[in-house]
Design an enzyme around this catalytic site. Structure first.
Site, PDB file in Angstrom:
ATOM      1  N   LEU A  18      -7.939  -1.524   2.248  1.00 26.80           N
ATOM      2  CA  LEU A  18      -8.753  -0.311   2.263  1.00 26.80           C
ATOM      3  C   LEU A  18      -8.881   0.305   0.874  1.00 26.80           C
ATOM      4  O   LEU A  18      -9.962   0.740   0.477  1.00 26.80           O
ATOM      5  CB  LEU A  18      -8.148   0.706   3.231  1.00 26.80           C
ATOM      6  CG  LEU A  18      -8.375   0.441   4.718  1.00 26.80           C
ATOM      7  CD1 LEU A  18      -7.424   1.270   5.564  1.00 26.80           C
ATOM      8  CD2 LEU A  18      -9.824   0.743   5.103  1.00 26.80           C
ATOM      9  N   ASP A  37      -1.716   0.838  -7.947  1.00 27.35           N
ATOM     10  CA  ASP A  37      -1.066  -0.068  -7.008  1.00 27.35           C
ATOM     11  C   ASP A  37       0.236  -0.534  -7.644  1.00 27.35           C
ATOM     12  O   ASP A  37       0.295  -0.783  -8.859  1.00 27.35           O
ATOM     13  CB  ASP A  37      -1.948  -1.277  -6.689  1.00 27.35           C
ATOM     14  CG  ASP A  37      -1.528  -1.976  -5.406  1.00 27.35           C
ATOM     15  OD1 ASP A  37      -2.224  -1.803  -4.385  1.00 27.35           O
ATOM     16  OD2 ASP A  37      -0.495  -2.685  -5.420  1.00 27.35           O
ATOM     17  N   ASP A  63       4.837   4.753  -9.862  1.00 32.67           N
ATOM     18  CA  ASP A  63       5.563   4.918  -8.600  1.00 32.67           C
ATOM     19  C   ASP A  63       5.199   6.248  -7.959  1.00 32.67           C
ATOM     20  O   ASP A  63       5.575   7.318  -8.459  1.00 32.67           O
ATOM     21  CB  ASP A  63       7.064   4.861  -8.883  1.00 32.67           C
ATOM     22  CG  ASP A  63       7.911   5.011  -7.621  1.00 32.67           C
ATOM     23  OD1 ASP A  63       7.340   5.068  -6.510  1.00 32.67           O
ATOM     24  OD2 ASP A  63       9.150   5.080  -7.765  1.00 32.67           O
ATOM     25  N   ILE A  64       4.485   6.195  -6.839  1.00 35.52           N
ATOM     26  CA  ILE A  64       4.056   7.428  -6.178  1.00 35.52           C
ATOM     27  C   ILE A  64       5.202   8.166  -5.501  1.00 35.52           C
ATOM     28  O   ILE A  64       5.066   9.334  -5.141  1.00 35.52           O
ATOM     29  CB  ILE A  64       2.951   7.156  -5.135  1.00 35.52           C
ATOM     30  CG1 ILE A  64       3.488   6.294  -3.983  1.00 35.52           C
ATOM     31  CG2 ILE A  64       1.733   6.514  -5.786  1.00 35.52           C
ATOM     32  CD1 ILE A  64       2.532   6.176  -2.813  1.00 35.52           C
ATOM     33  N   ASN A  90      -3.615   6.701  -0.198  1.00 38.65           N
ATOM     34  CA  ASN A  90      -3.866   5.572   0.691  1.00 38.65           C
ATOM     35  C   ASN A  90      -2.672   4.637   0.848  1.00 38.65           C
ATOM     36  O   ASN A  90      -2.522   3.992   1.880  1.00 38.65           O
ATOM     37  CB  ASN A  90      -5.069   4.780   0.157  1.00 38.65           C
ATOM     38  CG  ASN A  90      -5.228   3.437   0.828  1.00 38.65           C
ATOM     39  OD1 ASN A  90      -5.617   3.335   1.997  1.00 38.65           O
ATOM     40  ND2 ASN A  90      -4.921   2.365   0.093  1.00 38.65           N
ATOM     41  N   TYR A 161       6.938   4.970  11.281  1.00 40.04           N
ATOM     42  CA  TYR A 161       5.560   5.022  10.799  1.00 40.04           C
ATOM     43  C   TYR A 161       4.775   6.138  11.504  1.00 40.04           C
ATOM     44  O   TYR A 161       4.051   6.912  10.869  1.00 40.04           O
ATOM     45  CB  TYR A 161       4.907   3.672  11.042  1.00 40.04           C
ATOM     46  CG  TYR A 161       3.489   3.521  10.567  1.00 40.04           C
ATOM     47  CD1 TYR A 161       3.206   3.319   9.219  1.00 40.04           C
ATOM     48  CD2 TYR A 161       2.423   3.544  11.467  1.00 40.04           C
ATOM     49  CE1 TYR A 161       1.901   3.159   8.775  1.00 40.04           C
ATOM     50  CE2 TYR A 161       1.121   3.393  11.035  1.00 40.04           C
ATOM     51  CZ  TYR A 161       0.858   3.196   9.693  1.00 40.04           C
ATOM     52  OH  TYR A 161      -0.439   3.045   9.263  1.00 40.04           O
ATOM     53  N   LYS A 165       3.118   9.404   9.758  1.00 31.92           N
ATOM     54  CA  LYS A 165       1.679   9.636   9.838  1.00 31.92           C
ATOM     55  C   LYS A 165       1.355  10.939  10.580  1.00 31.92           C
ATOM     56  O   LYS A 165       0.364  11.614  10.257  1.00 31.92           O
ATOM     57  CB  LYS A 165       1.008   8.452  10.532  1.00 31.92           C
ATOM     58  CG  LYS A 165       0.993   7.171   9.691  1.00 31.92           C
ATOM     59  CD  LYS A 165       0.309   7.366   8.359  1.00 31.92           C
ATOM     60  CE  LYS A 165       0.013   6.047   7.661  1.00 31.92           C
ATOM     61  NZ  LYS A 165      -0.602   6.248   6.334  1.00 31.92           N
ATOM     62  N   THR A 195      -6.251  -4.956   7.067  1.00 32.07           N
ATOM     63  CA  THR A 195      -5.518  -4.794   5.813  1.00 32.07           C
ATOM     64  C   THR A 195      -4.305  -5.709   5.839  1.00 32.07           C
ATOM     65  O   THR A 195      -4.020  -6.364   6.849  1.00 32.07           O
ATOM     66  CB  THR A 195      -5.039  -3.344   5.629  1.00 32.07           C
ATOM     67  OG1 THR A 195      -4.010  -3.057   6.589  1.00 32.07           O
ATOM     68  CG2 THR A 195      -6.187  -2.351   5.802  1.00 32.07           C
TER      69      THR A 195
END
Length: 291
Positions: A18, A37, A63-64, A90, A161, A165, A195
Site C-alpha cells: 500500500l 521504509d 525508525d518510526i 502506513n 493487532y 488498530k 500486501t
C-alpha cells in the site's frame, strides 16, 4: 493530475504494498514524497520509479518507533523539500497468535510499530504545524492514519493487532478534535488490499486475477489517500474510511445505544432482566473476523 501539486508528503512503510501505491499516486498528483521504509533498498527503488516518471522523491529508512529518530524523519522532509503538509502513517507488522499463546514480545512489537509509530511521527509533525499556525501561516495539514477492520470489529488470532488498530481509530478521533484549531485534519482508513502482510494469511483470496478488475490491488486504495492529502479535504476530519476494491464507506463508530435510567443505584439482582431488554433493542455488533 495536480491535486497535490507541491505538497510535501511523508509516507511510512512505503517500500512496497500500500505504501508504494500511495507514494506513486501522490507523486503523480504533483506531491513531493519522502519514502520511508525500514528496508532502504526498497524505499530507494520506489524513489527511482517516481523520479523516472518525472516526480520528486527522497528515500528514508528512519525508525518510526523512536521519538528522536522520528524527529529526524520530519527534519529530512523539511530540509529536502522546504515544508511538510501530509503525514501518512502506513507502516505496520503482524505477530499473529491466539491470545492464550500470545507472548509479551509479540504484544510489544505490534504496539510499538503501530501505536507508538503513529504517535512519534505525528507528534513532531504537529509541533511544526502548530508553530506555523501560531506564526500566522494558514496551515492546511493532514494526518492520515491506518486502522483496520480488525481494529473496528476484532479478529481471531490477532488480539495484539486488533487492539493496536482500535487504538489508532480512537487516536484519530482525538487528534481531529484537538488539532482542527491549527488547520490540521486527522482521518484514518481501514484498507482491504494485497500486501506483504495480507498475502501471508489471505493468499488465495487476494491473489491477482489473470484478467479483469484486480479487486485487491493496493492501487485501488491510493486515490482516497491523494484526495485526503489535498487541500480539497479541509472540511473532512475525524472520519474512518473503509476501502475495498471499488467500495468506499465511512465506518459508523461506537455511540451510546439504548438505555434505562432507574434514577438511583441498580441492584445486581435487577440487572439480568434490564440487560436482556437493552440487548434486544441494541444494534448487533459485527462479528469478529474468523468467528
Amino acid at each position: 493530475m495536480s491535486l497535490c501539486k507541491d505538497r510535501v508528503v511523508i509516507i511510512t512503510g512505503a517500500g512496497g504494498g500500500l505504501g508504494r501505491a500511495y507514494a506513486l499516486a501522490f507523486a503523480e498528483a504533483g506531491a513531493k514524497v519522502l519514502v520511508n521504509d525500514i528496508n532502504l533498498p526498497a524505499a530507494e527503488a520506489v524513489v527511482g520509479e517516481i523520479r523516472a516518471a518525472g516526480g520528486q522523491a527522497q528515500a528514508n529508512n528512519g525508525d518510526i518507533t523512536g521519538y528522536a529518530a522520528a524527529g529526524e524523519i520530519v527534519r529530512q522532509a523539511l530540509e529536502t523539500f522546504g515544508d511538510l503538509h501530509v503525514l501518512v502513517n502506513n507502516a505496520g507488522i503482524c505477530r499473529d497468535r491466539m491470545f492464550a499463546s500470545l507472548g509479551e514480545a509479540d504484544w510489544d512489537a505490534v504496539m510499538e510499530v503501530h501505536l507508538k509509530g503513529h504517535f512519534c511521527l505525528a507528534s513532531h509533525a504537529v509541533k511544526y504545524w502548530r508553530e506555523q499556525a501560531k506564526g500566522g501561516v494558514a496551515v492546511q495539514a493532514r494526518i492520515i492514519n491506518t486502522s483496520s477492520g480488525a481494529g473496528l470489529q476484532g479478529s481471531i488470532g490477532q488480539s495484539n493487532y486488533a487492539a493496536a488498530k482500535g487504538g489508532i481509530a480512537a487516536l484519530t478521533l482525538v487528534q481531529a478534535a484537538e488539532l482542527g484549531r491549527y488547520g490540521i485534519t486527522a482521518n484514518a482508513l481501514a484498507p482491504a488490499a494485497r500486501t506483504g502482510m495480507t498475502e501471508q494469511v489471505f493468499a488465495e483470496t487476494m491473489k491477482k486475477p489473470e484478467d479483469g478488475f484486480d479487486y485487491f490491488a493496493p492501487e485501488n486504495v491510493a486515490p482516497l489517500l491523494v484526495w485526503l492529502g489535498s487541500q480539497e479535504s479541509q472540511a473532512v476530519s475525524g472520519r474512518l474510511f473503509e476501502v475495498e476494491g471499488g467500495k468506499l464507506s465511512i465506518a459508523d463508530g461506537w455511540r451510546r445505544g439504548p438505555e434505562r435510567d432507574k434514577g438511583g443505584r441498580w441492584q445486581a439482582e435487577e440487572l439480568g432482566a434490564v440487560v436482556e431488554q437493552l440487548l434486544g433493542e441494541a444494534v448487533p455488533a459485527q462479528k469478529v473476523y474468523g468467528s
